[in-house]
Design a protein around this motif. Structure first.
Motif, mmCIF file in Angstrom:
data_model
loop_
_atom_site.group_PDB
_atom_site.id
_atom_site.type_symbol
_atom_site.label_atom_id
_atom_site.label_comp_id
_atom_site.label_asym_id
_atom_site.label_seq_id
_atom_site.Cartn_x
_atom_site.Cartn_y
_atom_site.Cartn_z
ATOM 1 N N ALA A 254 0.836 -1.210 0.000
ATOM 2 C CA ALA A 254 0.000 0.000 0.000
ATOM 3 C C ALA A 254 0.869 1.259 0.000
ATOM 4 O O ALA A 254 0.567 2.245 -0.687
ATOM 5 C CB ALA A 254 -0.931 -0.013 1.202
ATOM 6 N N VAL A 255 1.957 1.228 0.759
ATOM 7 C CA VAL A 255 2.857 2.391 0.778
ATOM 8 C C VAL A 255 3.503 2.563 -0.593
ATOM 9 O O VAL A 255 3.557 3.676 -1.139
ATOM 10 C CB VAL A 255 3.933 2.215 1.887
ATOM 11 C CG1 VAL A 255 5.002 3.292 1.766
ATOM 12 C CG2 VAL A 255 3.279 2.263 3.265
ATOM 13 N N GLU A 256 3.936 1.447 -1.165
ATOM 14 C CA GLU A 256 4.570 1.516 -2.492
ATOM 15 C C GLU A 256 3.573 2.070 -3.519
ATOM 16 O O GLU A 256 3.913 2.935 -4.340
ATOM 17 C CB GLU A 256 5.011 0.111 -2.884
ATOM 18 C CG GLU A 256 6.014 0.076 -4.005
ATOM 19 C CD GLU A 256 6.280 -1.362 -4.452
ATOM 20 O OE1 GLU A 256 6.353 -2.267 -3.596
ATOM 21 O OE2 GLU A 256 6.380 -1.564 -5.677
ATOM 22 N N GLY A 257 2.339 1.592 -3.453
ATOM 23 C CA GLY A 257 1.308 2.060 -4.381
ATOM 24 C C GLY A 257 1.003 3.536 -4.185
ATOM 25 O O GLY A 257 0.822 4.291 -5.148
ATOM 26 N N TYR B 115 -8.338 4.330 -6.042
ATOM 27 C CA TYR B 115 -7.453 3.214 -5.720
ATOM 28 C C TYR B 115 -7.853 2.687 -4.359
ATOM 29 O O TYR B 115 -8.267 3.451 -3.493
ATOM 30 C CB TYR B 115 -5.993 3.686 -5.609
ATOM 31 C CG TYR B 115 -5.498 4.478 -6.789
ATOM 32 C CD1 TYR B 115 -4.796 3.850 -7.824
ATOM 33 C CD2 TYR B 115 -5.714 5.858 -6.876
ATOM 34 C CE1 TYR B 115 -4.338 4.569 -8.912
ATOM 35 C CE2 TYR B 115 -5.259 6.592 -7.968
ATOM 36 C CZ TYR B 115 -4.573 5.940 -8.983
ATOM 37 O OH TYR B 115 -4.125 6.660 -10.062
ATOM 38 N N PHE B 116 -7.709 1.364 -4.171
ATOM 39 C CA PHE B 116 -7.818 0.880 -2.803
ATOM 40 C C PHE B 116 -7.009 -0.389 -2.614
ATOM 41 O O PHE B 116 -6.742 -1.122 -3.569
ATOM 42 C CB PHE B 116 -9.279 0.710 -2.366
ATOM 43 C CG PHE B 116 -10.033 -0.418 -3.000
ATOM 44 C CD1 PHE B 116 -10.135 -1.657 -2.380
ATOM 45 C CD2 PHE B 116 -10.675 -0.236 -4.215
ATOM 46 C CE1 PHE B 116 -10.852 -2.689 -2.958
ATOM 47 C CE2 PHE B 116 -11.394 -1.267 -4.799
ATOM 48 C CZ PHE B 116 -11.485 -2.498 -4.170
ATOM 49 N N TYR B 117 -6.573 -0.563 -1.370
ATOM 50 C CA TYR B 117 -5.794 -1.740 -0.983
ATOM 51 C C TYR B 117 -6.594 -2.540 0.030
ATOM 52 O O TYR B 117 -6.990 -2.007 1.072
ATOM 53 C CB TYR B 117 -4.427 -1.324 -0.405
ATOM 54 C CG TYR B 117 -3.418 -1.060 -1.504
ATOM 55 C CD1 TYR B 117 -3.541 0.049 -2.324
ATOM 56 C CD2 TYR B 117 -2.369 -1.960 -1.739
ATOM 57 C CE1 TYR B 117 -2.648 0.266 -3.356
ATOM 58 C CE2 TYR B 117 -1.469 -1.744 -2.768
ATOM 59 C CZ TYR B 117 -1.607 -0.634 -3.584
ATOM 60 O OH TYR B 117 -0.732 -0.425 -4.607
ATOM 61 N N VAL C 252 -6.985 -1.691 -7.882
ATOM 62 C CA VAL C 252 -7.108 -2.506 -6.668
ATOM 63 C C VAL C 252 -5.743 -3.122 -6.385
ATOM 64 O O VAL C 252 -5.196 -3.851 -7.213
ATOM 65 C CB VAL C 252 -8.155 -3.625 -6.857
ATOM 66 C CG1 VAL C 252 -8.355 -4.371 -5.535
ATOM 67 C CG2 VAL C 252 -9.461 -3.066 -7.361
ATOM 68 N N ASN C 253 -5.173 -2.788 -5.260
ATOM 69 C CA ASN C 253 -3.848 -3.251 -4.878
ATOM 70 C C ASN C 253 -2.789 -2.876 -5.911
ATOM 71 O O ASN C 253 -1.839 -3.601 -6.148
ATOM 72 C CB ASN C 253 -3.838 -4.771 -4.623
ATOM 73 C CG ASN C 253 -4.710 -5.124 -3.425
ATOM 74 O OD1 ASN C 253 -4.813 -4.334 -2.476
ATOM 75 N ND2 ASN C 253 -5.348 -6.281 -3.466
ATOM 76 N N THR C 254 -2.973 -1.741 -6.547
ATOM 77 C CA THR C 254 -1.971 -1.179 -7.456
ATOM 78 C C THR C 254 -2.160 0.332 -7.517
ATOM 79 O O THR C 254 -3.286 0.827 -7.400
ATOM 80 C CB THR C 254 -2.075 -1.777 -8.875
ATOM 81 O OG1 THR C 254 -1.104 -1.104 -9.708
ATOM 82 C CG2 THR C 254 -3.445 -1.580 -9.499
#
Ligand code: ADP
Length: 484
Positions: free
Chosen positions: A274-277, A418-420, A441-443
């Motif tokens: 999530a931080v990376e995204g 966006y969401f994780y 989603v997760n990106t």
């Protein structure tokens, strides 16, 4: 400044109309936003010259549309190949006029070229339909035909790709094209025209008209009856003006307008991912993309851990001149852009948020701004309602899924979100509930030539990229055969 180019002829400063390089009535200067130095002085075209470009595109339209898809595809394919071969030089021109780090600029050239390649392939697959007749002696065919002359207006944040995404499908469909690039970044567009000419695009099919008279040229493109379609990327404010102006001649419109993307991190998310995204979705292009995360909602159970990790990641960013080694983050495009980031921070601090890193301009002067994280943001703050278009990550705490969907959808925009999360049923529910044209989603990275890009609500009309992208440049014709 002198640019170090393998092929200096790519730095073209004249306009390109009807297959000819032309001067305007005047010239205007293009500056490097990192240094303030003059990059080049460019031909400034007026409304009359715009009308001449439209005439040229109109005159070229018949022959271009009459070519087979395969013939148009071969030219587009050569254009793509030339962009790839010259990617280093195109990136240098792009960084000089826009400021993004050179490696990111090179990435934009490859991304832009991918649309030319994709639509070169699609040019051969513009299939119509045969519909069984509604009466015994009738048969119905549906033909797809090019819309005609396309007028294009594009912004400075992706000086190559925003044009490539439009001209690729337009030319593939058999339309001809008049491009008015942003006045801050006309050189990338002109370099594309240099390569287009070398690729064999016939005179009049692709025209580039740099101009400082944005509203005059825009009005001409919108009201000229020979232009059949407007394709625009930019602010919702200007999109509305263009739509009004185009109403007089009922033009087709594609509008890629503003966004205000929510980025949601649920408790069950993979924290590091999530931080990376968030780093990609927020800080790519220094926060200056219409799909940039603007409001980062983090569920209570993971909020503090996420805030800490994001702060650490943001501190690794290296702000500087895009030509310098190791720089991840260039300058903002203008003083006004910096002022907007500052206003959003000041308003949030006023209403109780706190800066965990950044918060100010860097001490290098110019329009460089330290990547910033704000904690304790609430929905009444400006940053939750307006697109910041800068390096400001605003963290909002939430408790329930219903609450965050309500906050995420509380916007007149609907471009990206966006969401994780990892719970499968939540993934479906939230993806369906978010009011936006694109959901990551997760990106944190959703843009590709193979997928439809575009928004709902006041974020726009139409889609770019994918098999759907070419439809915006085609008309359907019902041919009804009787007496069989
Ligand atoms: P941004 O904030 O990204 O620059 P704008 O919508 O202001 O967004 O600008 C996008 C493009 O539209 C730029 O090329 C700009 O010059 C152009 N533009 C601005 N105002 C007008 C107008 N009234 N008519 C046509 N084009 C315009």
């Amino acid at each position: 400044m002198t640019l170090s180019l393998k092929d200096p002829s790519l730095l073209e400063t004249r306009a390109y109309v009807n297959g000819t390089w032309v001067e305007g009535e005047a010239r205007f200067d293009v500056f490097d936003p990192a240094t303030g130095q003059l990059v080049a002085s460019v031909a400034d075209l007026d409304v009359a010259a715009t009308a001449r470009a439209v005439d040229a595109a109109h005159a070229a339209g018949h022959n271009w549309a009459a070519m087979t898809g395969k013939e148009r595809a071969a030219i587009l394919r050569r254009w793509h190949d030339l962009m790839i071969e010259n990617a280093d030089d195109l990136a240098t021109i792009l960084t000089a006029e826009m400021g993004k780090p050179w490696a990111e600029a090179r990435g934009e050239i490859l991304y832009g070229a991918s649309f030319i390649e994709w639509f070169a392939e699609e040019a051969k697959r513009i299939y119509g339909d045969v519909i069984p007749g509604h009466q015994r002696d009738k048969r119905i065919m549906v033909l797809k035909q090019p819309v005609g002359v396309v007028g294009s207006i594009t912004p400075w944040n992706f000086p190559n790709a925003m044009i490539a995404r439009k001209v690729g499908p337009a030319l593939a469909a058999g339309c001809t094209f008049v491009a008015r690039p942003a006045e801050l970044t006309p050189l990338s567009a002109l370099a594309m025209a240099v390569l287009g000419e070398r690729a064999g695009i016939p005179a009049g099919v692709f025209n580039v008209i740099p101009s400082t008279d944005a509203s005059g040229v825009g009005k001409e493109l919108c009201s000229n009856p020979k232009v059949r379609k407007i394709t625009f990327t930019g602010s919702t404010r200007v999109g509305k003006i263009l739509m009004e102006q185009a109403a007089g001649t009922i033009k087709k419109m594609s509008l890629e307008l503003g966004g205000n993307a929510p980025f949601i991190v649920f408790d069950d998310a993979d924290l590091d991912a999530a931080v990376e995204g968030a780093m990609i979705a927020k800080f790519r292009n220094n926060g200056q993309t219409c799909v940039c995360a603007n409001r980062i909602y983090v569920q209570s159970g993971i909020y503090d851990a996420f805030a800490k990790k994001l702060k650490e990641a943001v501190r690794q960013l290296h702000v500087g001149n895009g030509f310098d080694e190791g720089v991840t983050t260039g300058p903002l495009i203008s003083e006004a852009a910096v002022t907007k980031v500052e206003a959003h921070i000041a308003d949030a601090l006023d209403k109780g948020a706190e800066v965990t890193t950044g918060g100010n301009r860097t001490n290098t002067g110019g329009t460089f701004f330290a990547p910033t994280v704000l904690k304790g943001v609430t929905r009444d703050m400006l940053v939750c309602h307006e697109e910041t278009f800068g390096p400001l990550a605003a963290l909002v705490r939430f408790d329930t899924e219903a609450e965050v969907i309500d906050m995420a959808n509380d916007s007149e925009f609907g471009l990206a979100s966006y969401f994780y999360a990892n719970d499968l049923s939540r993934v479906w529910r939230v993806a369906e509930a978010l009011e936006s044209g694109m959901v990551g989603v997760n990106t944190g990275l959703i843009s590709t030539e193979v997928a439809p890009f575009g928004g709902i609500k006041q974020s726009g009309l139409g889609r770019e990229g994918s098999k759907y992208g070419i439809e915006d440049f085609l008309e359907l014709k019902n041919v009804c055969l009787g007496g069989i």
